[in-house]
Scaffold this active site. Structure first.
Site, PDB file in Angstrom:
ATOM      1  N   GLU A 226       8.201  25.062  10.033  1.00  0.00           N
ATOM      2  CA  GLU A 226       9.403  24.779  10.750  1.00  0.00           C
ATOM      3  C   GLU A 226       9.780  23.224   9.314  1.00  0.00           C
ATOM      4  OE1 GLU A 226       9.493  25.675  15.622  1.00  0.00           O
ATOM      5  OE2 GLU A 226       9.452  23.544  14.670  1.00  0.00           O
TER       6      GLU A 226
ATOM      7  N   ILE B  28      10.296  31.698   5.447  1.00  0.00           N
ATOM      8  CA  ILE B  28       9.667  32.720   5.446  1.00  0.00           C
ATOM      9  C   ILE B  28      10.147  33.774   4.658  1.00  0.00           C
ATOM     10  CG2 ILE B  28       9.266  34.411   7.398  1.00  0.00           C
ATOM     11  CD1 ILE B  28       8.488  31.248   8.282  1.00  0.00           C
TER      12      ILE B  28
ATOM     13  N   MET C 212      -3.001  28.996 -24.515  1.00  0.00           N
ATOM     14  CA  MET C 212      -3.745  29.998 -25.816  1.00  0.00           C
ATOM     15  C   MET C 212      -2.736  30.781 -26.545  1.00  0.00           C
ATOM     16  SD  MET C 212      -7.645  30.683 -23.945  1.00  0.00           S
ATOM     17  CE  MET C 212      -8.519  30.252 -23.823  1.00  0.00           C
ATOM     18  N   HIS C 213      -1.820  30.974 -25.156  1.00  0.00           N
ATOM     19  CA  HIS C 213      -0.328  31.657 -25.814  1.00  0.00           C
ATOM     20  C   HIS C 213       0.340  31.000 -27.020  1.00  0.00           C
ATOM     21  CE1 HIS C 213      -2.136  35.069 -23.149  1.00  0.00           C
ATOM     22  NE2 HIS C 213      -1.433  35.922 -23.740  1.00  0.00           N
TER      23      HIS C 213
ATOM     24  N   GLY D  35       3.287  28.890 -27.936  1.00  0.00           N
ATOM     25  CA  GLY D  35       4.773  28.640 -27.544  1.00  0.00           C
ATOM     26  C   GLY D  35       5.077  30.607 -26.654  1.00  0.00           C
TER      27      GLY D  35
ATOM     28  N   GLU E 223      -0.547  28.777   3.211  1.00  0.00           N
ATOM     29  CA  GLU E 223      -0.960  29.589   3.928  1.00  0.00           C
ATOM     30  C   GLU E 223      -2.463  28.458   4.790  1.00  0.00           C
ATOM     31  OE1 GLU E 223      -0.207  32.066   4.753  1.00  0.00           O
ATOM     32  OE2 GLU E 223      -0.659  33.876   4.212  1.00  0.00           O
TER      33      GLU E 223
END
Length: 415
Positions: free
Chosen positions: A162, A192, A372-373, A375, A398
């Site tokens: 809530e 939700i 590692m990739h 840009g 959760e």
């Protein structure tokens, strides 16, 4: 741009799923053998794992980017998944479930999450809701609600949080006053998943006094007068599933829709979350596994300073760390899944440990893969950025990872 992005993503993920399903071998590129997700599984588990990987590759990965960027809720794709038994994985078969184990569910969710982590996470929440009805509902409720949920003709949402009670769930304020054969609900639920699109809302509400024993569990069906929804939230990730507030204003719900006894709702909610934590951690595993493979492939193909990045020892060590974190996370999750299935006393603590460790470590893996990739990893043309965005929230929902630490320490310190 979206078409280009989707094409590149589809090509990457097609290659990815080919790599994920390669048999372990002793080749130079046999790094996958040490992170093979089928290790330790029996032949039956390997078969439905393959079905899940194939479905992820064929039905989910090619559309992952479009679902994310257009914020599409892929109803028909999920119904196809339900035809394979993925709508009620650990629900009893007499109401349409697959009646598999918690470990089996983890294996399936990990595989599906390599195709789209966001969509798989919603499927996992839906499964948790169906299980709650199947486990705590009476026979009439089971046979009324579970079959259309297992087929995903209808979809379900879990309504605990809530605006004023997140981690402190026991302080929830949504009230349910009995008047004759109905409860009259007033209050609201926040964040939700599936809000506004789902057909069934598993609502925790206060039928009694303060504290956990004043909370009950009700099924609220879409279309009930007094049930409405807030605006669709704009999120960092999880964009293939809508998130809205669920608003209850003098909403009359039949007493016959109460799951379990009055005052049993908080127990039902927590029982559901124990499995939900395993499920969402398994979704993190899928994102992390995909990210390790994408990083490995990028290091082999990308050249800098006249040679492949894979020749750089620093990056080799980083890749090794990622693989180690991945396998450690998988082992913790599967161990906790078995404990939960066996209803062991340590199950709550082990589920909390697995959720804490795996969601933290798997996000680190995805983020390191993006790094590692270079840009390229920051472009939406590349899949790794979506795995980063979709897995980040797993450390929050959760039960936040701070709450997981509370549960673990409580177990250690109890006399």
């Amino acid at each position: 741009m979206l078409r280009l992005c989707g094409g590149r993503l589809a090509a990457q993920l097609g290659s990815l799923h080919g790599s994920l399903q390669k048999p372990a071998c002793g080749s130079v590129r046999g790094v996958l053998s040490c992170i093979d997700p089928s290790l330790g599984l029996n032949d039956v588990q390997k078969e439905f794992q393959k079905v899940a990987f194939d479905f992820a590759s064929r039905e989910m990965a090619p559309q992952m980017a479009e679902w994310d960027q257009k914020e599409l809720f892929p109803v028909e794709t999920m119904r196809k998944a339900a035809q394979l038994g993925f709508g009620g994985i650990y629900v009893r078969s007499d109401v349409g479930g697959s009646e598999l184990s918690r470990l089996d569910a983890s294996v399936i969710f990990e595989a599906l999450a390599t195709g789209c982590t966001s969509t798989t996470a919603y499927i996992s929440i839906h499964n948790m809701c169906v299980w709650m009805i199947d486990s705590f509902g009476n026979e009439e409720q089971r046979h009324k609600f579970c079959p259309p949920l297992c087929s995903m003709e209808k979809f379900a949402s879990y309504c605990l949080t809530e605006p004023g009670s997140g981690s402190d769930a026991v302080s929830l304020m949504t009230s349910a006053k009995q008047q004759g054969d109905n409860y009259i609900l007033n209050g609201s639920k926040a964040f939700i998943s599936g809000g506004g699109e789902s057909d069934i809302y598993i609502v925790m509400c206060r039928t009694g006094g303060p504290g956990p024993k004043g909370i009950s569990c009700l099924v609220v069906e879409k279309g009930t007068p007094g049930l409405s929804f807030g605006k669709k939230e704009k999120k960092v990730g999880w964009n293939s599933q809508p998130t809205r507030a669920v608003i209850l204003e003098d909403c009359a719900v039949p007493v016959a829709n109460r799951i379990g006894n009055e005052g049993q709702g908080f127990l039902i909610a927590m029982k559901g979350l124990n499995g939900g934590r395993i499920n969402v951690a398994s979704c993190s595993l899928g994102a992390a596994h995909a990210s390790v493979v994408l990083a490995r492939d990028h290091l082999i193909l990308r050249k800098q300073f006249g040679e492949p990045l894979a020749n750089n020892q620093y990056l080799q060590f980083k890749l090794a760390d990622m693989a180690t974190r991945l396998v450690a996370s998988r082992l913790m999750i599967r161990n906790a899944a078995v404990a939960l299935q066996e209803e062991r006393e340590d199950a709550v603590a082990l589920c909390s440990m697995a959720k804490l460790f795996a969601t933290d470590e798997c996000f680190t893996i995805c983020n390191q893969s993006l790094q590692m990739h270079g840009g390229y990893g920051y472009l939406k043309d590349y899949a790794v950025q979506q795995f980063v965005r979709d897995s980040r929230v797993h450390q929050i929902l959760e039960g936040s990872n701070e709450v997981m630490r509370m549960l673990i320490s409580r177990n250690l310190l109890q006399e």
